[in-house]
Design a protein around this motif. Structure first.
Motif, short mmCIF file in Angstrom:
data_model
loop_
_atom_site.label_atom_id
_atom_site.label_comp_id
_atom_site.label_asym_id
_atom_site.label_seq_id
_atom_site.Cartn_x
_atom_site.Cartn_y
_atom_site.Cartn_z
N ILE A 59 48.38 40.15 -51.83
CA ILE A 59 47.65 40.65 -50.76
C ILE A 59 47.95 41.94 -50.20
N GLN A 60 49.46 42.17 -50.25
CA GLN A 60 49.87 43.46 -49.72
C GLN A 60 49.38 44.65 -50.32
N SER A 61 48.93 44.40 -51.81
CA SER A 61 48.42 45.67 -52.39
C SER A 61 47.12 45.93 -51.87
N ARG A 208 51.07 38.64 -38.58
CA ARG A 208 50.02 37.56 -38.16
C ARG A 208 48.82 38.45 -38.27
N ALA A 209 47.65 37.81 -38.68
CA ALA A 209 46.16 38.12 -38.52
C ALA A 209 46.19 38.71 -37.04
N GLY A 210 45.43 39.76 -36.90
CA GLY A 210 45.24 40.45 -35.62
C GLY A 210 46.44 41.41 -35.31
N ASN A 211 47.43 41.17 -35.93
CA ASN A 211 48.76 41.96 -35.30
C ASN A 211 48.79 42.90 -36.32
N LEU A 212 48.72 42.58 -37.68
CA LEU A 212 49.30 43.33 -38.66
C LEU A 212 48.34 44.62 -38.73
N THR A 219 41.73 45.30 -44.61
CA THR A 219 42.76 44.77 -43.47
C THR A 219 42.74 43.46 -43.36
N LEU A 220 43.69 42.69 -42.73
CA LEU A 220 43.71 41.22 -42.79
C LEU A 220 42.80 41.18 -41.67
N THR A 221 42.12 39.84 -42.09
CA THR A 221 40.96 39.33 -41.03
C THR A 221 41.70 37.97 -40.58
N VAL A 229 43.69 33.25 -47.25
CA VAL A 229 43.75 34.49 -46.44
C VAL A 229 42.46 35.34 -46.63
N VAL A 230 42.13 36.00 -45.77
CA VAL A 230 40.93 37.00 -45.97
C VAL A 230 41.33 38.28 -45.40
#
Lengths: 538, 292
Positions: A59-61, A208-212, A219-221, A229-230
């Protein structure tokens, strides 16, 4: 009648509709460019500086990007967030020029200062980053991480201006640009970190999603624990025109049989693992989706060299020589894993060890007799420790049988759950233990440095001054040929003294849907998502 | 129980029960199947030419054939042999752990229920406290303190199972205590010990037996879980629970590895339940006296 007819019609349509084959998530994904990937375990966190697992990295990549990156199927470093760099003639000072259009997902520009902040965070003692040692090649990096110095300006990372980053290393590190692809070198967004805690606070809400806030192609949804994880395509990424996927959905499915089932029923494009028992099935019926590719990792048995009778090198050699590895790879693993007769996987950045530990039962019996156990008589009852896992159990059962047949010694098997197993190993309360090492970067040093005296992962408690010297020399050497010759000599010592018994080299065993394009074999299991796209064959 | 001359009543109780049991076909079938399975497990080396750990890697997993009646597992070990040897482990664990739970649970529950009052409250609160202790943690603690040991496994399982047993017995005893025959015994001047063991426990025997037949299969499965944690048996030894677990994970590729252990296990479970049912009917003093 007038009323009933439409209702009947409605019912009939409903029944027909439910009979028709429903479109699977994969089919929808192929149309909409949504990739569904199984990642095995639930990610612990998405913070690149406190995690060490592959599920997190997958996910990080997508969400972050380091100074360097790579292309599909080619591990050589290419410009990532840095558009170019200069290297000083002695190979110790790197100057990176960050892309003017590199942006965080909230629109802020990515600056050299962000990298300085990130590396300071990665090395902060209070953060206890499991991969802090990846940054020890920085000048004074180790001293800062261990708290010997507290002034970060002494560490070899400096922002020359907003977009220019200068990095000073302890020694020329020929694989440094490759190292930068590792998640411990990813930048983090300082204002976001500081909004949710101090620079060295662990597990704050910033991931957290929204913060990251990230600088990667996605981008993290959303993040639904234990479900999925989307991530979605980033609108601020500098190379957003290359990105073709709209979304990636990551599914933590622990059980590999369940994951395989999900793949088969069109829930997943890509799985992390394939159960041993299913490999034959896929080889025979659907060879295109089964990807068995070399992975930079070695499966081995570690021997506690402090505990008799294994303080005697002859006993260790006897065990290693008597092990019929071909039996294990051919009959138990069956996925084309090569048997390992040396430690560093073949062709690690161009290095293949020449040293070998052979399979030679005669020699093994002779050595065991010389050590005082002719035909295994008087050999103490020893335990083989492994962490609870069916695959490890099977290999252990076969090894137990092989040693019984070839050396006439009895070993008993002992399984423990992961954390207890690690503790037993670290505190040297074991005789022989199953172990594995996956390289952190493509260089022999990631394998051979494990066994320097007092090394953090040297659970064999093995020590050889000459070996230490050779690795120290290799660390200072710029010339590739000379470096590799030091590694060759070191590996020879390792295979002569066998504190470890290599068994096989890892293979990646994933199932990949044919619609997934630009998903090339990768030694490090790294697949840059920005080039991936989906195209179903008609 | 064969001291026939001691009391007329007692000897006739056992004889009546046996007569009663023989009339129950399902119970007798269960008994016979159980005896066959136990004898087969005990005599495993005589029934099979293979050893339970002997591997034939080149053969691998093969379906049932003339040389391997139930097929072989992924390491080429004969499943029939492993099933027989697994039966040894499973019966041993099932029976021993259940006996441990009976030895502790029955007297504990009986005393608690019989004495009543504050003693009862204290004894039951102790059970409650022990009951809240998570089994996994208890097992891991035992493993750390005493090391790995099959006897320890019996102790661990028994130590958990007796709690339920004690509660059930106490409930029954509480009800029986007020009945006329107990009061009569008290009036005659029988000692507490005699009342508990001669009058009350025979009356709860039915419950004990039914519950025991339920406990044994549960304990057999629990052993699988303990083995998973590293406390139970270690490979290459087998047990039915382990065979079923292994078989279930490869059921799509090698279904025979699940089918035969599952059949044998279910057969055992059914047999025990039928036998337990039959025994309850046969042993219940109220029941048998009314009929004979």
């Amino acid at each position: 009648m007038n009323v009933k007819a439409p209702i009947l019609l409605l019912c009939a349509t409903a029944i027909l509709a439910s009979c028709a084959k429903r479109e699977t998530p994969v089919e929808i994904g192929n149309r909409e460019q949504i990739l569904h990937r199984g990642i095995g375990t639930e990610p612990k966190n998405l913070d690149p500086q406190t995690t060490s697992g592959m599920p997190e990295f997958y996910i990080q990549s997508a969400v972050f990007e380091g100074l360097t990156a790579q292309q599909p199927g080619d591990s050589r470093p290419v410009p990532g967030t840095a558009e170019r760099w200069d290297i000083s003639p002695d190979g110790t000072v790197y100057t990176f020029y960050i892309r003017p259009d590199a942006k965080w997902s909230n629109g802020d520009p990515v600056t050299a200062g962000d990298f300085v902040f990130s590396y300071r965070r990665a090395l902060s003692p209070a953060l206890s980053n499991p991969y802090a040692y990846m940054l020890y090649c920085l000048k004074n990096g180790e001293a800062f991480s261990k708290g010997d110095i507290t002034d970060f300006s002494e560490v070899g990372v400096k922002a020359l201006d907003e977009k220019t980053l200068q990095i000073t290393l302890n020694a020329p590190t020929p694989y440094f640009l490759r190292l930068l692809k590792h998640h411990s070198w990813f930048p983090v967004h300082p204002p976001t970190i500081l909004k949710f805690g101090k620079i060295d606070d662990r597990d704050t809400k910033w991931t957290r999603a929204g913060n990251l806030v990230g600088n990667g192609p996605f981008t993290l949804t959303s993040w639904e624990p234990n479900r999925k994880v989307v991530v979605e395509k980033s609108q601020t990424y500098w190379d957003r025109d290359t990105v073709r996927l709209k979304e990636i959905h990551f599914y933590p499915i622990d059980d590999m049989h369940a994951e395989e089932y999900a793949f088969r029923t069109g829930q997943l494009h890509i799985t992390g693992e394939t159960p041993m028992e299913r490999i034959k099935h896929y080889q025979e019926n659907n060879p295109d989706v089964l990807k068995l590719e070399p992975l930079l990792g070695t499966y081995y048995y570690e021997i506690n060299t402090q505990r008799p009778p294994f303080d005697d090198v002859r006993v260790r050699r006897a065990l290693a020589l008597a092990l019929d590895r071909e039996k294990i790879v051919n009959y138990v693993l069956k996925a084309g894993q090569p048997a390992a007769y040396h430690f560093t996987p073949p062709d690690t950045a161009g290095y293949t060890a020449q040293a070998r530990i052979a399979f030679n039962v005669e020699e093994a019996r002779k050595l065991l007799a010389e050590a005082g156990f002719p035909n295994g008589e008087g050999f103490p009852k020893i335990e083989l420790l492994y962490n609870t896992h069916k695959g490890h159990m099977r290999i252990a059962e076969v090894v137990q049988q092989i040693w019984k047949e070839n050396l006439n010694i009895d070993i008993s098997l002992l399984n423990m759950e992961w954390k207890t197993y690690l503790t037993q190993k670290k505190s040297h309360k074991y005789s022989i233990a199953r172990a594995a090492w996956i390289g952190d970067y493509e260089d022999p040093s990631t394998f051979l440095e494990m066994f320097i005296t007092g090394g953090g992962n040297n659970d064999a408690a093995w020590s050889n001054p000459l070996y230490d010297q050779l690795l120290a020399k290799a660390g200072r050497e710029m010339d590739k040929t000379k470096r590799f010759s030091y590694f060759q000599q070191a590996e020879k010592i390792l295979m002569d003294e066998v504190p470890i018994i290599p068994i096989y080299f890892y293979r990646n065993k994933s199932l990949v849907h044919p619609a997934v394009k630009n998903w090339e074999p990768s030694l490090m299991d790294r697949h840059p998502y920005k080039y991936v796209y989906l195209e179903a064959d008609e | 129980m064969s001291r026939k001359n001691e009391t007329i009543q007692k000897s006739s109780l056992w004889e009546d029960s046996w007569k009663q049991l023989r009339k129950n076909r399902a119970a007798i079938a269960g008994l016979i199947i159980l005896i066959i399975l136990i004898i087969a497990s005990a005599a495993a080396p005589l029934l099979t030419p293979y050893s339970f750990e002997q591997q034939d890697l080149a053969l691998g997993a093969s379906p049932p054939s003339a040389s391997h009646w139930l097929g072989t597992d992924v390491l080429g070990r004969d499943l029939f042999t492993r099933l027989l040897y697994g039966g040894r482990t499973s019966f041993l664990v099932g029976i021993c752990a259940t006996v441990v739970s009976l030895l502790i649970g029955v007297p504990y529950g009986a005393i608690s229920g019989y004495v009543g009052g504050r003693t009862d409250s204290i004894m039951m609160r102790i059970v409650d406290i022990l009951y809240t202790m998570p089994f996994t943690i208890l097992v891991i603690i035992l493993m750390v303190v005493f090391g790995r040991n099959i006897l320890l496994m019996f102790a661990a399982i028994g130590a958990i199972q007796w709690l339920v047993m004690a509660r059930i017995i106490r409930g029954q005893v509480l009800a029986l205590r007020k009945q006329a025959f107990v009061e009569a015994a008290v009036a005659i001047g029988a000692s507490h010990r005699r009342i508990i063991f001669k009058h009350i426990i025979p009356n709860v025997l039915g419950i004990i037996i039914v519950y025991t037949t339920l406990t044994i299969p549960r304990v057999m499965l629990m052993e699988t879980f303990l083995s998973f944690l590293g406390l139970g048996i270690q490979p290459p030894m087998s047990s039915w629970g382990l065979l079923i677990r292994d078989g279930a994970s490869v059921m799509e590729s090698y279904p025979w590895l699940l089918i035969s252990p599952a059949i044998v296990f279910s057969l055992t479970l059914f047999s025990m339940n039928f036998l337990g049912d039959g025994l309850r009917d046969a042993l219940d003093p109220r029941f048998s006296k009314g009929k004979s």
